[in-house]
Design a protein around this motif. Structure first.
Motif, PDB file in Angstrom:
ATOM      1  N   LEU A 145      29.604 -22.287   5.113  1.00 55.73           N
ATOM      2  CA  LEU A 145      29.917 -22.381   3.682  1.00 55.73           C
ATOM      3  C   LEU A 145      31.380 -22.074   3.396  1.00 55.73           C
ATOM      4  O   LEU A 145      31.870 -22.403   2.316  1.00 55.73           O
ATOM      5  N   CYS A 146      32.081 -21.460   4.346  1.00 57.70           N
ATOM      6  CA  CYS A 146      33.501 -21.172   4.128  1.00 57.70           C
ATOM      7  C   CYS A 146      34.337 -22.443   4.071  1.00 57.70           C
ATOM      8  O   CYS A 146      35.478 -22.409   3.596  1.00 57.70           O
ATOM      9  N   LEU A 147      33.802 -23.582   4.522  1.00 56.75           N
ATOM     10  CA  LEU A 147      34.525 -24.852   4.476  1.00 56.75           C
ATOM     11  C   LEU A 147      34.377 -25.567   3.138  1.00 56.75           C
ATOM     12  O   LEU A 147      34.892 -26.666   2.972  1.00 56.75           O
ATOM     13  N   PHE A 148      33.660 -24.966   2.188  1.00 56.07           N
ATOM     14  CA  PHE A 148      33.451 -25.571   0.871  1.00 56.07           C
ATOM     15  C   PHE A 148      34.360 -24.942  -0.173  1.00 56.07           C
ATOM     16  O   PHE A 148      33.997 -24.834  -1.332  1.00 56.07           O
ATOM     17  N   LYS A 149      35.562 -24.535   0.221  1.00 58.42           N
ATOM     18  CA  LYS A 149      36.504 -23.955  -0.738  1.00 58.42           C
ATOM     19  C   LYS A 149      37.077 -25.020  -1.666  1.00 58.42           C
ATOM     20  O   LYS A 149      37.402 -24.757  -2.808  1.00 58.42           O
ATOM     21  N   SER A 150      37.258 -26.229  -1.188  1.00 56.67           N
ATOM     22  CA  SER A 150      37.819 -27.322  -1.979  1.00 56.67           C
ATOM     23  C   SER A 150      36.903 -28.524  -1.861  1.00 56.67           C
ATOM     24  O   SER A 150      35.744 -28.411  -1.447  1.00 56.67           O
ATOM     25  N   HIS A 151      37.411 -29.701  -2.211  1.00 60.68           N
ATOM     26  CA  HIS A 151      36.606 -30.911  -2.153  1.00 60.68           C
ATOM     27  C   HIS A 151      36.280 -31.230  -0.695  1.00 60.68           C
ATOM     28  O   HIS A 151      37.172 -31.485   0.116  1.00 60.68           O
ATOM     29  N   THR A 152      34.997 -31.211  -0.378  1.00 60.77           N
ATOM     30  CA  THR A 152      34.541 -31.406   0.997  1.00 60.77           C
ATOM     31  C   THR A 152      33.552 -32.562   1.048  1.00 60.77           C
ATOM     32  O   THR A 152      32.634 -32.637   0.229  1.00 60.77           O
ATOM     33  N   THR A 153      33.742 -33.439   2.015  1.00 65.58           N
ATOM     34  CA  THR A 153      32.850 -34.570   2.256  1.00 65.58           C
ATOM     35  C   THR A 153      32.146 -34.347   3.589  1.00 65.58           C
ATOM     36  O   THR A 153      32.781 -33.944   4.570  1.00 65.58           O
ATOM     37  N   LEU A 154      30.843 -34.613   3.619  1.00 66.61           N
ATOM     38  CA  LEU A 154      30.035 -34.407   4.820  1.00 66.61           C
ATOM     39  C   LEU A 154      29.676 -35.747   5.441  1.00 66.61           C
ATOM     40  O   LEU A 154      29.427 -36.730   4.728  1.00 66.61           O
ATOM     41  N   VAL A 155      29.636 -35.766   6.765  1.00 67.01           N
ATOM     42  CA  VAL A 155      29.228 -36.942   7.530  1.00 67.01           C
ATOM     43  C   VAL A 155      28.044 -36.539   8.393  1.00 67.01           C
ATOM     44  O   VAL A 155      28.156 -35.666   9.261  1.00 67.01           O
ATOM     45  N   PHE A 156      26.886 -37.161   8.142  1.00 66.94           N
ATOM     46  CA  PHE A 156      25.678 -36.893   8.903  1.00 66.94           C
ATOM     47  C   PHE A 156      25.458 -38.046   9.885  1.00 66.94           C
ATOM     48  O   PHE A 156      25.515 -39.221   9.494  1.00 66.94           O
ATOM     49  N   CYS A 157      25.171 -37.701  11.136  1.00 62.96           N
ATOM     50  CA  CYS A 157      24.928 -38.721  12.156  1.00 62.96           C
ATOM     51  C   CYS A 157      23.816 -38.211  13.072  1.00 62.96           C
ATOM     52  O   CYS A 157      23.897 -37.080  13.574  1.00 62.96           O
ATOM     53  N   PRO A 158      22.750 -38.993  13.298  1.00 59.08           N
ATOM     54  CA  PRO A 158      21.650 -38.514  14.151  1.00 59.08           C
ATOM     55  C   PRO A 158      22.006 -38.439  15.619  1.00 59.08           C
ATOM     56  O   PRO A 158      21.296 -37.783  16.388  1.00 59.08           O
ATOM     57  N   ASP A 159      23.070 -39.086  16.045  1.00 59.55           N
ATOM     58  CA  ASP A 159      23.479 -39.089  17.443  1.00 59.55           C
ATOM     59  C   ASP A 159      24.755 -38.261  17.585  1.00 59.55           C
ATOM     60  O   ASP A 159      25.750 -38.528  16.909  1.00 59.55           O
TER      61      ASP A 159
END
Length: 266
Positions: A145-159
């Protein structure tokens, strides 16, 4: 004569302007009432200010010890709970979870990134700090959660194989607005340098094959034979037992058929 012609035709005529007020002076102390329609508009747009809170405490205590306002209990947001549940499920099902700092970017560039990620069955999503806290509270992912200080985009990949991570690096190198800060690969937090080292590795199957060949060479070429000798002996004994059972079954069937024929002749 020429002077008169020049004054009459060649010299431009400049009018003199003078403002004249035909009405009385404006009465500032007692202004006239506006029109009925205008009065309604002015009444609607008139600002409303809250009344100042009056406290019985002395001003000294108010300056030194500011009063702490109690926060009202926030209403339950069902949509936020739904998003938090969706985020947690996607996190559990993904072997690669990348955190990207987001600078101003157009939707066209985001669409291109989404199309490139779909080739690897990946998704690009944005969640707020509050949703992430609800999703990852008291879980393995809470330190992230410390990486959510500013605008954060997540990339989900099953592999989460090194080959997929290598291709993800290639995709986001073309998009400087999305800067990689770190990622979780197989429930292990990695920074950018560790991800670069991980992306240069080969697949797990090839590494296993290399390890097996190395052990075989170290044992003089007889490691595979020694490991599979007991299995081969067991398989050989089981096949012999199966043939014995088949032969004994065929003999008993033949004896029964002969006895039946003799009974019929009698």
């Amino acid at each position: 004569m020429t002077t008169y012609i020049r004054k009459a035709f060649l010299v431009p005529w400049k009018p003199n302007l003078q403002s004249v007020r035909y009405r009385n002076k404006i009465n500032i102390q007692r202004p006239a009432l506006p029109h009925y329609e205008r009065a309604k508009v002015l009444r609607v747009v008139q600002p409303m200010y809250n009344k100042p809170t009056i406290s019985r405490r002395p001003s000294v205590e108010l300056c030194l010890k500011p009063t702490s306002r109690k926060k009202n209990d926030e209403e339950e947001n069902m949509y936020a709970k739904f998003l938090a549940k969706e985020m947690f499920i996607e996190t559990e099902q993904s072997q690669f979870l990348g955190f990207f700092h987001t600078s101003p970017i157009s939707e066209e560039e985001k669409f291109k990134v989404r199309v490139a990620l779909l080739k690897h069955k990946g998704t690009l999503k944005v969640y707020g700090r509050r949703i992430a806290e609800m999703a990852w509270a008291n879980s393995y992912y809470e330190p992230a959660l410390c990486l959510f200080k500013s605008h954060t985009t997540l990339v989900f990949c099953p592999d989460g194989s090194p080959k997929t991570v290598r291709s993800i690096f290639k995709i986001f190198r073309r998009v400087p607005a999305l800067l990689l800060m770190g990622a979780i690969v197989d429930k292990r937090m990695m920074d950018v340098s560790e991800l670069e080292k991980y992306s240069k590795l080969s697949d797990l199957t090839t590494e296993r094959a290399k390890f097996a060949s190395l052990l075989n060479v170290a044992a003089g070429g007889s490691l595979v034979q020694n490991l599979s000798s007991l299995q081969n002996v067991l398989i050989h004994q089981l096949t012999l037992r199966a043939t014995q059972l088949q032969s004994s079954g065929s003999e008993t069937d033949g004896d029964n058929s002969v006895e039946g024929k003799l009974d019929k002749t009698e």
